[in-house]
Design a protein around this motif. Sequence first.
Motif, PDB file in Angstrom:
ATOM      1  N   LYS A 110       7.918  22.680  -7.311  1.00 61.19           N
ATOM      2  CA  LYS A 110       7.049  23.161  -7.516  1.00 61.19           C
ATOM      3  C   LYS A 110       6.030  23.210  -6.119  1.00 61.19           C
ATOM      4  N   MET A 111       5.118  22.660  -5.700  1.00 58.83           N
ATOM      5  CA  MET A 111       4.903  22.343  -4.255  1.00 58.83           C
ATOM      6  C   MET A 111       5.274  23.567  -2.989  1.00 58.83           C
ATOM      7  N   LEU A 112       6.730  23.140  -3.166  1.00 61.37           N
ATOM      8  CA  LEU A 112       7.381  23.539  -1.911  1.00 61.37           C
ATOM      9  C   LEU A 112       7.175  24.948  -1.995  1.00 61.37           C
ATOM     10  N   LYS A 113       7.626  25.562  -3.394  1.00 57.41           N
ATOM     11  CA  LYS A 113       7.941  26.501  -3.358  1.00 57.41           C
ATOM     12  C   LYS A 113       5.751  27.439  -3.409  1.00 57.41           C
ATOM     13  N   TYR A 114       5.028  26.763  -3.539  1.00 55.81           N
ATOM     14  CA  TYR A 114       3.795  27.222  -3.333  1.00 55.81           C
ATOM     15  C   TYR A 114       3.337  26.953  -2.063  1.00 55.81           C
ATOM     16  N   LEU A 115       3.514  26.537  -1.559  1.00 56.27           N
ATOM     17  CA  LEU A 115       3.725  26.663   0.587  1.00 56.27           C
ATOM     18  C   LEU A 115       3.598  27.350   0.638  1.00 56.27           C
ATOM     19  N   GLU A 116       5.287  28.299   0.647  1.00 58.75           N
ATOM     20  CA  GLU A 116       6.146  29.150   1.060  1.00 58.75           C
ATOM     21  C   GLU A 116       5.298  30.376   0.815  1.00 58.75           C
ATOM     22  N   LYS A 117       4.321  30.076  -0.244  1.00 58.56           N
ATOM     23  CA  LYS A 117       3.866  31.657  -1.254  1.00 58.56           C
ATOM     24  C   LYS A 117       2.462  31.129  -0.261  1.00 58.56           C
ATOM     25  N   ILE A 118       2.084  30.046   0.549  1.00 55.86           N
ATOM     26  CA  ILE A 118       0.891  30.480   1.189  1.00 55.86           C
ATOM     27  C   ILE A 118       1.139  30.981   3.165  1.00 55.86           C
ATOM     28  N   LYS A 119       2.342  30.437   3.029  1.00 59.50           N
ATOM     29  CA  LYS A 119       2.794  30.632   4.475  1.00 59.50           C
ATOM     30  C   LYS A 119       2.568  31.698   4.687  1.00 59.50           C
ATOM     31  N   GLU A 120       3.702  32.448   3.914  1.00 55.41           N
ATOM     32  CA  GLU A 120       3.860  34.004   3.639  1.00 55.41           C
ATOM     33  C   GLU A 120       2.365  34.219   4.185  1.00 55.41           C
ATOM     34  N   GLU A 121       1.273  34.673   3.314  1.00 56.21           N
ATOM     35  CA  GLU A 121       0.012  35.096   3.533  1.00 56.21           C
ATOM     36  C   GLU A 121      -1.222  34.784   4.996  1.00 56.21           C
ATOM     37  N   GLY A 122      -0.515  33.715   5.708  1.00 57.94           N
ATOM     38  CA  GLY A 122      -0.857  33.158   6.894  1.00 57.94           C
ATOM     39  C   GLY A 122      -2.479  32.412   6.910  1.00 57.94           C
ATOM     40  N   ASP A 123      -2.301  31.136   5.631  1.00 56.50           N
ATOM     41  CA  ASP A 123      -3.282  31.297   5.649  1.00 56.50           C
ATOM     42  C   ASP A 123      -2.526  29.554   4.599  1.00 56.50           C
ATOM     43  N   THR A 124      -4.240  28.830   4.784  1.00 57.80           N
ATOM     44  CA  THR A 124      -3.974  27.233   4.138  1.00 57.80           C
ATOM     45  C   THR A 124      -4.205  27.092   2.833  1.00 57.80           C
ATOM     46  N   ILE A 125      -3.968  25.554   3.068  1.00 57.25           N
ATOM     47  CA  ILE A 125      -4.748  24.904   1.049  1.00 57.25           C
ATOM     48  C   ILE A 125      -5.121  23.876   1.254  1.00 57.25           C
ATOM     49  N   GLY A 126      -6.345  23.057   0.682  1.00 55.82           N
ATOM     50  CA  GLY A 126      -6.105  22.232   0.314  1.00 55.82           C
ATOM     51  C   GLY A 126      -5.490  21.111  -0.484  1.00 55.82           C
ATOM     52  N   GLY A 127      -5.425  19.967  -0.482  1.00 57.59           N
ATOM     53  CA  GLY A 127      -4.795  18.946  -1.829  1.00 57.59           C
ATOM     54  C   GLY A 127      -5.580  17.516  -1.692  1.00 57.59           C
ATOM     55  N   ILE A 128      -4.744  17.131  -2.762  1.00 61.05           N
ATOM     56  CA  ILE A 128      -5.124  15.505  -3.221  1.00 61.05           C
ATOM     57  C   ILE A 128      -4.265  14.633  -3.011  1.00 61.05           C
TER      58      ILE A 128
ATOM     59  N   ILE B 161       0.582  -1.197  -0.034  1.00 59.81           N
ATOM     60  CA  ILE B 161       0.199  -0.108  -0.056  1.00 59.81           C
ATOM     61  C   ILE B 161       0.940   0.821  -0.258  1.00 59.81           C
ATOM     62  N   ASN B 162       0.524   1.910  -0.909  1.00 62.50           N
ATOM     63  CA  ASN B 162       1.112   3.164  -0.952  1.00 62.50           C
ATOM     64  C   ASN B 162       0.725   4.597  -1.439  1.00 62.50           C
ATOM     65  N   ALA B 163       0.828   5.356  -0.428  1.00 66.08           N
ATOM     66  CA  ALA B 163      -0.168   6.381  -0.679  1.00 66.08           C
ATOM     67  C   ALA B 163       0.997   8.082  -0.947  1.00 66.08           C
ATOM     68  N   PHE B 164       0.329   9.436  -1.814  1.00 65.36           N
ATOM     69  CA  PHE B 164       1.727  10.156  -1.911  1.00 65.36           C
ATOM     70  C   PHE B 164       0.772  11.534  -2.430  1.00 65.36           C
ATOM     71  N   VAL B 165       1.330  12.113  -2.277  1.00 69.16           N
ATOM     72  CA  VAL B 165       1.043  13.563  -2.431  1.00 69.16           C
ATOM     73  C   VAL B 165       0.485  13.801  -3.928  1.00 69.16           C
ATOM     74  N   TYR B 166      -0.835  14.039  -4.810  1.00 69.74           N
ATOM     75  CA  TYR B 166      -0.805  14.386  -5.995  1.00 69.74           C
ATOM     76  C   TYR B 166      -1.110  15.928  -6.574  1.00 69.74           C
ATOM     77  N   GLN B 167      -1.511  16.503  -5.184  1.00 73.01           N
ATOM     78  CA  GLN B 167      -2.119  17.823  -5.617  1.00 73.01           C
ATOM     79  C   GLN B 167      -1.713  18.781  -4.646  1.00 73.01           C
ATOM     80  N   ILE B 168      -1.854  19.844  -4.458  1.00 75.55           N
ATOM     81  CA  ILE B 168      -1.259  20.792  -3.203  1.00 75.55           C
ATOM     82  C   ILE B 168      -1.957  22.071  -3.648  1.00 75.55           C
ATOM     83  N   GLY B 169      -3.115  22.462  -3.592  1.00 67.89           N
ATOM     84  CA  GLY B 169      -3.587  23.780  -4.498  1.00 67.89           C
ATOM     85  C   GLY B 169      -3.968  23.897  -5.455  1.00 67.89           C
ATOM     86  N   GLU B 170      -3.395  24.395  -6.454  1.00 66.08           N
ATOM     87  CA  GLU B 170      -3.627  24.413  -7.677  1.00 66.08           C
ATOM     88  C   GLU B 170      -2.375  23.413  -8.791  1.00 66.08           C
TER      89      GLU B 170
END
Lengths: 359, 359, 359, 359
Positions: free
Chosen positions: B191-209, B152-161
Amino acid sequence: MAGNTIGEIFKLTSFGESHGKAIGGVIDGCPPGIELDFEKINIEVNRRKTNSGEFSSERNERDDVEFISGIFEGKTTGTPISFLIKNIDAKPQDYSKIKDIYRPSHADYTYEKKYGIRDFRGGGRASARETIARVVAGSIAKQILYKNGISINAFVYQIGEVKMELDYDSLDISNIEKSPVRSPDKVTSDKMLKYLEKIKEEGDTIGGIISCIIRNVPVGLGEPVFDKLHADMAKAMLSINAVKGFEYGKGFESVSMKGSEYNDEFFVKNDKIRTKTNNDGGIQGGISNGEDIYFNVGFKPISSIKKSQKTINKNKENINIEIEGRHDVCVVPRAVPIVEAMAAIVLLDHFLRQKTIKN
Amino acid sequence: MAGNTIGEIFKLTSFGESHGKAIGGVIDGCPPGIELDFEKINIEVNRRKTNSGEFSSERNERDDVEFISGIFEGKTTGTPISFLIKNIDAKPQDYSKIKDIYRPSHADYTYEKKYGIRDFRGGGRASARETIARVVAGSIAKQILYKNGISINAFVYQIGEVKMELDYDSLDISNIEKSPVRSPDKVTSDKMLKYLEKIKEEGDTIGGIISCIIRNVPVGLGEPVFDKLHADMAKAMLSINAVKGFEYGKGFESVSMKGSEYNDEFFVKNDKIRTKTNNDGGIQGGISNGEDIYFNVGFKPISSIKKSQKTINKNKENINIEIEGRHDVCVVPRAVPIVEAMAAIVLLDHFLRQKTIKN
Amino acid sequence: MAGNTIGEIFKLTSFGESHGKAIGGVIDGCPPGIELDFEKINIEVNRRKTNSGEFSSERNERDDVEFISGIFEGKTTGTPISFLIKNIDAKPQDYSKIKDIYRPSHADYTYEKKYGIRDFRGGGRASARETIARVVAGSIAKQILYKNGISINAFVYQIGEVKMELDYDSLDISNIEKSPVRSPDKVTSDKMLKYLEKIKEEGDTIGGIISCIIRNVPVGLGEPVFDKLHADMAKAMLSINAVKGFEYGKGFESVSMKGSEYNDEFFVKNDKIRTKTNNDGGIQGGISNGEDIYFNVGFKPISSIKKSQKTINKNKENINIEIEGRHDVCVVPRAVPIVEAMAAIVLLDHFLRQKTIKN
Amino acid sequence: MAGNTIGEIFKLTSFGESHGKAIGGVIDGCPPGIELDFEKINIEVNRRKTNSGEFSSERNERDDVEFISGIFEGKTTGTPISFLIKNIDAKPQDYSKIKDIYRPSHADYTYEKKYGIRDFRGGGRASARETIARVVAGSIAKQILYKNGISINAFVYQIGEVKMELDYDSLDISNIEKSPVRSPDKVTSDKMLKYLEKIKEEGDTIGGIISCIIRNVPVGLGEPVFDKLHADMAKAMLSINAVKGFEYGKGFESVSMKGSEYNDEFFVKNDKIRTKTNNDGGIQGGISNGEDIYFNVGFKPISSIKKSQKTINKNKENINIEIEGRHDVCVVPRAVPIVEAMAAIVLLDHFLRQKTIKN
């Protein structure tokens, strides 16, 4: 254990094969003293035969529900309610041809491997005809919920590439049954009909999405941790034939939303605690918060198609099949009452579960 | 009934609040005589603390699992396996501020209305810390499945956009743990890491798959009618905090597919019955067909954001809150082991259920 | 499935081995907002160590219950109540001698054959020490029932050949705890003590009967057909170590009674419907009728005796054993709180079940 | 929850009222591929009508079982087996007289108070006619057990004051059906018949005891802690109408036995581990040890007597009733197949449960 029962308090056990004597069910745990409207139950059961006659395959006879037990002088007694719907129009001989064949994306192969034996007549236990039992139980559940002010309405949101462009809140629920595809927006409904026409001509089938809205749910239904209201709802929906996905509230759309966009702020309106938005879909932490519960159910295209397909038989020989007989082009119009029924069974069950923690 | 148990044969009962003495669980029905790898269990538990330290909120201490019963000389005995993970770093005083406040999209309001009482410390029972119990049980289940050849293996497929553009079949599973966001494709992960950086700066959170793949499942697991393998899987996934949607196989994509495109044709390969495509996602009629099982789980953005939000308190007064303390930007990297754990619990349970019908 | 859980709504899952780290339990479904008297729980737990010190084997330490979850500010929260009782005085080394031996009328042989593995230390899971978990849950159940006016009292009715000659109605319940053998009639109690003295001198053990009376039960508890109140009570009692029989109301005596002698005629007293006699023992058709519920539970002699016995070991070799260590002469005085606990668990469960059918 | 289902894997859900359309049941979890002997099932069902015609009340028609689902080409398919037995001879009008009356020691009063509504026709759901569903399921269970070498035989041990003086081991099981009262010892059987004659003349009824022997049970069936084999057996027996007591092995006799007299010493015979005595009744620690399982079930006298009795009606008015119609003098001869059926259901369930822990 063998998976034919759903619910903890309001429990439905379903039985019967497509071409056996009857489909039936036993409801255990229905509250006593409820006066049932039997005509409503029969109407629900016959809603399964979509009003879009030409895209539907259903047998000609009307399905009549015969109650065997649990009802006395028109009221529930608290003892098990059992019922049968006879399979009058069953023609077992039609199915001898496919008895050794594994139809693509059907359950023929998996049933045979699981059990070592398979009732091949019309899909046997795997047939969607089994859902009649759910509709009967769901109709009873709906009546009880309705007496408690709760309404459940499902409708077709998407067929193939034709999707509604309206928010559920702007829809006129009373238009659902007027549409041959059970889509309350006239423009969309017309497009869907045209689209289905085309698919039918191709001898093909197509998938779709059903949306469901539950209104006036009391705060507090749903059990953390595993039996969250939406988790039980998801299981119930995924247990319907051909369902491939479930999402509630903003669902998969929420994946690309920010917390600051998504979060449902509380406020007070007419002295009641409400949320300004309802992205959570009426459930927080697995428990209803009093806002509308809404969710989407995605269906794959019907597996039985007229077009020729390659497959194999028991002897592992390659064969071609063209599946004959009555078959729908799209399942979603007929599945609307099934979605409502499963939603009602889950919700009533949680409604009754909540009683155990009240003084 | 109260919803803290999952499974029919391999049963996990979870207990504990975020800031109580401990989180724990009892596994009843684990097969006897299994030699457990305890280090693997601890590794799984600590995977819940994402390797992406900077986007994570978790407490500093390592979570150590203490087994209380059911294991003798390193082996399971068939009696209940109970375990505790202490809440060492709990600071109840932090939470007095929010004790009367209903945080937006949290479970504060619904718990209080349901039970009439609420342990407000750190979300109490509604905290995601509860999922440790699932990871422990899931790790045991995974070990047993692995001995039977199932992975059984899970992984992150999507974060935000930011979404992966690759098919699951082309991924290198062994890269998952190398990525700070548990996404096996290096390009996407960056790309996800960079994207998370931006969301963090905004003091916000984001979903994912999160996507999950289960390989080498024997044919025949899953119980029609209500306990279809994917229906139980859906329930298990939706029971995880913040999950809003589930789809398996082609999922919601199948909605706009035609039967002739979608259907999985059978053929014979190396004398084994296989399907050419796998749009059904390894399950037909609710029963595994031996192909890979794969599914997606959609998560909403984390509800606790730094940005100021409007809400109300118990006295129905309007207030503003900024949620302090340790909080993640995105839940999906840390939720990967939880998805695997729940998948393992469901699959092992059905694996054991199938034993009852074999001679 | 694996048998470590009892109850449908108020559910106890028990775990722990005699010489593991702890005995414990999880109660799921306890109503929220109940203020618990923790001292009472500890008193009940320590009642398991009979007041008849000299005929008892129990460890020296006081058993203290540590609650892990489900309680906040002294009240139940509706989430799972988990608890531990540590096995401080455990001495695993004592048991190496019997590790390969099947003691007569013990569970050594059956556990080993069932599971293929056995925790041989002090009987492992089969030890009566497991019943502490029941007493904790039972004490909580008793407190909730008591708030609803219901009382449960058990006492020793018979030890070996010494039997009480009084009707339960003429007994002074408040004398139970004054008697070292928990038999409320002073004359009988004294006889029992003398009798036990003799058995002890012989290095032998003896059986006995516990009677239990439940007063002020509301009409309507119990579920036909299979979950009759007395059927669930029977199961609960037979699940206690060493119990060989259960009878309620007139029990086996009713076998030789005529209908005209036995039947409980209804009459009206103070405007309440009552029965003149109570041969049915407060239950008719599986449902409580408001009269006292009373029943007897028969225990076999303790299997561990000092006298030499013949048996075999794993290698099927004949051996003689003399069982050393702390062992009781008779189990019934110590089993009184266990019988009460199990009665309370069953009754509260049915009390809560009945809520689901009330408006 | 509502108590109409028994079993964990082999599950029977019973439904139907005495004077409704039919009595029926659904068996879920029956292993697939079993070839059933339908004539045997009908024989068992008609054994409920005792061969002692003159002491029996049963309706004249033969009860025929109609199977609705779960069987294909004579074999079980693994899907739910549902069945009906019609109530042809039902005469609802007979019962209008007792519609407002609470018959002594019947379930009239408790049903009405529990549910607020009652199907008063012939006892409704509380009628012993419900047990037909158990006999059908039990007969299927017995056939499956028999294929696995296990036999179950019940017989009448005592009626009123007439008791068998023989040990069960010395009885000729094949004589059971030859006796009109199902007591295999000719001398006792004759005495019982004479005794029943006398009771009948008095217009009265009488209780009795049924003994049951289960042979050739594999070692290892039964689940500690709560689902001990004998605990589940006790519940199943106490769920039969009119049962007041259960004991297994030496039962209540063991109460006055010393450990040194009681304990079953192990020895080796033909290389098999056996016990010299079998006071434990084939179960140790709740798990079968391979010796014969035997137990007694005590029945109260039938509540419906011809003699005049005092009671009250709904309006709390004192009345006299003489219960008319067909009524048995003693229930035990007819209850023999019911005891066997319940024993078979419990044993098969545990037989299947044990499969989940085997490799």
